[in-house]
Enzyme design. Structure first.
Site, PDB file in Angstrom:
ATOM      1  N   ASP A  98      39.497  34.691  36.468  1.00 50.97           N
ATOM      2  CA  ASP A  98      40.085  35.116  37.804  1.00 50.97           C
ATOM      3  C   ASP A  98      39.060  34.435  38.791  1.00 50.97           C
ATOM      4  O   ASP A  98      38.004  34.313  38.819  1.00 50.97           O
ATOM      5  CB  ASP A  98      39.807  36.605  38.078  1.00 50.97           C
ATOM      6  CG  ASP A  98      40.803  37.562  38.673  1.00 50.97           C
ATOM      7  OD1 ASP A  98      41.118  36.911  40.035  1.00 50.97           O
ATOM      8  OD2 ASP A  98      41.437  38.307  38.526  1.00 50.97           O
ATOM      9  N   ASP A 199      42.822  35.223  43.353  1.00 48.19           N
ATOM     10  CA  ASP A 199      42.777  36.320  44.132  1.00 48.19           C
ATOM     11  C   ASP A 199      42.932  36.144  45.416  1.00 48.19           C
ATOM     12  O   ASP A 199      42.279  35.336  46.189  1.00 48.19           O
ATOM     13  CB  ASP A 199      41.329  37.121  43.620  1.00 48.19           C
ATOM     14  CG  ASP A 199      41.304  38.292  44.390  1.00 48.19           C
ATOM     15  OD1 ASP A 199      41.879  39.323  43.781  1.00 48.19           O
ATOM     16  OD2 ASP A 199      40.403  38.565  45.186  1.00 48.19           O
ATOM     17  N   GLU A 256      48.000  34.958  43.702  1.00 47.31           N
ATOM     18  CA  GLU A 256      48.170  36.428  44.170  1.00 47.31           C
ATOM     19  C   GLU A 256      48.539  36.159  45.626  1.00 47.31           C
ATOM     20  O   GLU A 256      47.748  36.249  46.690  1.00 47.31           O
ATOM     21  CB  GLU A 256      46.775  37.413  44.087  1.00 47.31           C
ATOM     22  CG  GLU A 256      47.442  38.863  44.373  1.00 47.31           C
ATOM     23  CD  GLU A 256      46.014  39.788  44.742  1.00 47.31           C
ATOM     24  OE1 GLU A 256      46.324  40.846  44.471  1.00 47.31           O
ATOM     25  OE2 GLU A 256      44.940  39.049  45.212  1.00 47.31           O
ATOM     26  N   HIS A 328      46.205  45.489  37.512  1.00 51.07           N
ATOM     27  CA  HIS A 328      45.115  46.599  37.600  1.00 51.07           C
ATOM     28  C   HIS A 328      45.101  47.201  39.167  1.00 51.07           C
ATOM     29  O   HIS A 328      44.036  47.780  39.455  1.00 51.07           O
ATOM     30  CB  HIS A 328      43.859  45.748  37.536  1.00 51.07           C
ATOM     31  CG  HIS A 328      43.388  44.583  38.659  1.00 51.07           C
ATOM     32  ND1 HIS A 328      44.381  43.428  38.598  1.00 51.07           N
ATOM     33  CD2 HIS A 328      42.587  44.418  39.512  1.00 51.07           C
ATOM     34  CE1 HIS A 328      44.112  42.705  39.625  1.00 51.07           C
ATOM     35  NE2 HIS A 328      42.996  43.432  40.214  1.00 51.07           N
ATOM     36  N   ASP A 329      46.104  46.543  40.006  1.00 49.80           N
ATOM     37  CA  ASP A 329      46.027  47.134  41.392  1.00 49.80           C
ATOM     38  C   ASP A 329      47.096  48.193  41.757  1.00 49.80           C
ATOM     39  O   ASP A 329      47.310  48.571  42.946  1.00 49.80           O
ATOM     40  CB  ASP A 329      46.364  46.198  42.384  1.00 49.80           C
ATOM     41  CG  ASP A 329      44.972  45.307  42.663  1.00 49.80           C
ATOM     42  OD1 ASP A 329      44.096  45.724  42.319  1.00 49.80           O
ATOM     43  OD2 ASP A 329      45.125  44.058  42.861  1.00 49.80           O
TER      44      ASP A 329
HETATM   45  O1  TEU Z   1      43.973  42.386  45.503  1.00 49.00           O
HETATM   46  C1  TEU Z   1      44.206  41.892  46.964  1.00 49.00           C
HETATM   47  C2  TEU Z   1      44.980  42.854  47.621  1.00 49.00           C
HETATM   48  O2  TEU Z   1      45.486  42.507  48.951  1.00 49.00           O
HETATM   49  C3  TEU Z   1      44.966  44.325  47.134  1.00 49.00           C
HETATM   50  O3  TEU Z   1      44.214  44.920  48.487  1.00 49.00           O
HETATM   51  C4  TEU Z   1      46.262  45.082  47.023  1.00 49.00           C
HETATM   52  O4  TEU Z   1      46.986  44.808  47.882  1.00 49.00           O
HETATM   53  C5  TEU Z   1      45.802  46.229  46.561  1.00 49.00           C
HETATM   54  O5  TEU Z   1      44.821  46.418  45.638  1.00 49.00           O
HETATM   55  C6  TEU Z   1      47.255  46.969  46.160  1.00 49.00           C
HETATM   56  O6  TEU Z   1      46.956  48.425  45.944  1.00 49.00           O
HETATM   57  C7  TEU Z   1      42.878  41.541  44.981  1.00 49.00           C
HETATM   58  C8  TEU Z   1      42.617  42.044  43.507  1.00 49.00           C
HETATM   59  O7  TEU Z   1      43.462  42.046  42.849  1.00 49.00           O
HETATM   60  C9  TEU Z   1      41.956  43.573  43.871  1.00 49.00           C
HETATM   61  O8  TEU Z   1      41.581  44.082  42.686  1.00 49.00           O
HETATM   62  C10 TEU Z   1      40.785  43.218  44.676  1.00 49.00           C
HETATM   63  O9  TEU Z   1      40.437  44.679  45.019  1.00 49.00           O
HETATM   64  C11 TEU Z   1      40.833  42.558  45.969  1.00 49.00           C
HETATM   65  O10 TEU Z   1      41.771  41.143  45.776  1.00 49.00           O
HETATM   66  C12 TEU Z   1      39.720  42.003  46.701  1.00 49.00           C
HETATM   67  O11 TEU Z   1      39.216  40.969  45.684  1.00 49.00           O
END
Ligand code: TEU
Ligand code: CA
Length: 554
Positions: A98, A199, A256, A328-329
């Site tokens: 990542d 990311d 992403e 994971h989000d």
């Molecule tokens: O996520 C980017 C992001 O924009 C997130 O805020 C996303 O929209 C949100 O989690 C959806 O519920 C990435 C990673 O995947 C996330 O885990 C990190 O927290 C974030 O970047 C910061 O690095």
């Protein structure tokens, strides 16, 4: 289209902290991943993407990196990582790390040095502004709530953080920062890593000069989306990064990207695009409200279908989307896209088939292959995720009762995907012999790998069949490179499409509990996939069972 090694692959995302704990400290680790490689190979996946396992204070679970050249001792050692790379290669698989370079941790030495000498070299690694009493440099809201500016300890400055306050944004305008980042990417690629997931990569370019936007909530702040839309010139950074790193190593990059405008796609994923692929979040984002999670709506089957087809139409043959139903989000796909009361092995398999056979590169998130579901959180004490705590406060401020606010968090929390993986029906789902860092979903006794890997009718076995189908030498070319044509798009609770290449495949999902009929244009030649043991049919009329999914070859 020039063929690339990653086009025909199947990817699998590992969230290391929750995958498998090898030493009983309650935290998943790299030796744990190594022990489960045979499980992954048996499933048939090729590319593994590891969420961050670099040293980190874990304010945002590793997305706050304090050393880009190391492994967090909680996850293992660099020797473990090297062994993992070797074991992955030995199995003919590939490993993605990542890449989190929109920001680092406030505990990274760059930020520490910037605090000591804000006007020196490292101050220029960040976005710093002189602190003015009672006024923020801009009115931007950070992703996890509250202003995107905080005081820089020991200085009269404030720094920008689009995410958590422990995640200061790196200043990509500074060529030294970019050079540091490319050096690190190449260091990992030289070590044998096969690529990266990038990311929050579209956040690296800010609209300059930084300024206020119209407030969109009562807090007087604005979502940074408007600023990102306005930012011009990100391509210079992304082309430079690609040419100096990924290109040199024939490495795979998947971005992403949340703001993919249709006319952007050739630039993003075309033949000479910034990335090799980007995730398709169209369905994931559907129904999300700018007001917060408490105001989000569920996704109906018809909406899910329309989201997928919209993305497919945009991407066309320009390039490859990375198709997901969760990561994971986000909440678990089975919980978000299958109506309450209908979650069962058949419906989970249907969702799997519909998503998996789209044009693009399928990414499976750990536990998805078992049909893992959302967690029913009973208290905010069970929730770890920073974003969930921010959203809980937003819901309370909007006037929700604590019970309703908890319900909103329970439905959308990022921790739904982060509860430990279900390996067996032993204590803690076989994830750890110790005390797990995050509560295990109590439904693990019914949903776990040990029972599913030997059951030919399990969700897991269905994923295995899907993966095998994508690799079937007769159909592979069509599934990977064939076009996608929606059919019966106006039917209710039905999602169906053709994949056309040197073969023609029809994918059908009856997205409801009740049966429904479809008329085939001609007799099919072969059933490639079926989540029931039979097909009920009169001539070309198929009486689909509830949540039946079929892939038919013509
Ligand atoms: O996520 C980017 C992001 O924009 C997130 O805020 C996303 O929209 C949100 O989690 C959806 O519920 C990435 C990673 O995947 C996330 O885990 C990190 O927290 C974030 O970047 C910061 O690095
Ligand atoms: Ca451990």
């Amino acid at each position: 289209m020039t063929k690339q090694w990653w086009h025909d692959k199947v990817a699998y995302q590992i969230y290391p902290k929750s995958f498998y704990d090898s030493n009983g400290d309650g935290i998943g680790d790299i030796p744990g991943i190594i022990r489960k490689l045979d499980y992954l190979q048996d499933l048939g996946v090729d590319i593994l993407w590891l969420s961050p396992c670099y040293p980190s204070p874990l304010a945002d679970q590793g997305y706050d990196i304090s050393d880009y050249y190391n492994i967090d001792p909680r996850f293992g050692t660099m020797e473990d990582m090297e062994q993992l790379i070797a074991e992955v290669k030995k199995r003919g698989m590939y490993l993605l790390m990542d890449l989190v370079v929109n920001h680092c941790s406030d505990e990274h030495e760059w930020f520490q040095k910037a605090c000591q000498e804000p006007d020196g070299k490292y101050g220029k690694y960040f976005y710093l502004r002189d602190k003015e009493e009672g006024k923020l440099p801009t009115n931007w809201r950070s992703a996890f709530g509250g202003p995107a500016w905080d005081d820089m300890p020991g200085t009269n400055k404030q720094y920008l953080h689009m995410f958590h306050k422990k995640q200061p944004d790196l200043n990509w305008e500074n060529p030294q920062v970019r050079e540091e980042i490319y050096k690190n990417i190449n260091w990992w690629l030289d070590k044998g890593v096969d690529g990266f997931r990038l990311d929050a990569i579209m956040n690296i370019k800010k609209a300059l000069p930084l300024h206020d936007y119209a407030p969109d909530r009562e807090d007087g702040l604005c979502n940074i989306g408007a600023m990102l839309q306005e930012a011009k010139g990100i391509g210079e950074f992304l082309n430079e990064m690609r040419d100096q790193t990924f290109r040199v190593h024939n490495a795979f990059s998947v971005g992403e990207v949340f703001c993919a405008k249709p006319d952007n796609l050739p630039g993003l994923i075309g033949e000479n695009g910034y990335f090799d692929s980007i995730f398709d979040f169209n369905a994931a984002m559907f129904g999300f409200s700018p007001n917060g999670w408490y105001d989000c709506s569920p996704v109906t089957p018809d909406e899910y279908r329309d989201c997928c087809f919209e993305s497919q139409k945009r991407a066309g043959s320009i390039g490859f989307l990375a198709n997901i139903i969760e990561n994971h989000d986000w909440p678990r796909g089975a919980s978000r896209y299958i109506p309450e009361g209908d979650r069962c092995p058949e419906s989970k398999k249907m969702l799997a088939a519909l998503s998996f056979l789209l044009r693009g590169i399928p990414f499976i998130y750990q536990g998805q292959e078992l049909g893992m579901e959302n967690m029913a959180f009973t208290s905010m004490d069970e929730v770890d995720d920073v974003s969930s705590h921010g959203e809980y406060q937003v819901a309370l401020k909007a006037g929700l009762s604590p019970e309703d606010a908890l319900k909103a968090v329970s439905t959308f929390s990022r921790d739904n995907g982060r509860t430990p993986m279900h390996w067996s029906d032993e204590a803690n789902a076989g994830f750890t012999t110790g005390s797990p860092w995050l509560k295990v979903n109590p439904n693990y006794t019914a949903i776990h790998a040990a029972a599913q890997v030997h059951d030919p009718d399990s969700v897991w076995s269905f994923y295995k069949k899907l993966i095998a189908l994508r690799k079937n030498p007769v159909y592979k070319e069509t599934i990977v490179y064939g076009s996608l044509e929606p059919v019966w798009q106006n039917r209710h609770n039905l999602m169906a499409y053709y994949r056309k290449g040197d073969k023609t495949i029809l994918v059908i999902g009856n997205y409801q509990k009740q049966g429904q009929d479809v008329e085939l244009p001609a007799a099919y030649q072969e059933i490639l996939l079926n989540n029931y043991s039979d097909v009920s049919q009169d001539g070309c009329t198929i009486h689909l069972h509830g949540y039946q999914a079929l892939a038919l070859a013509f």
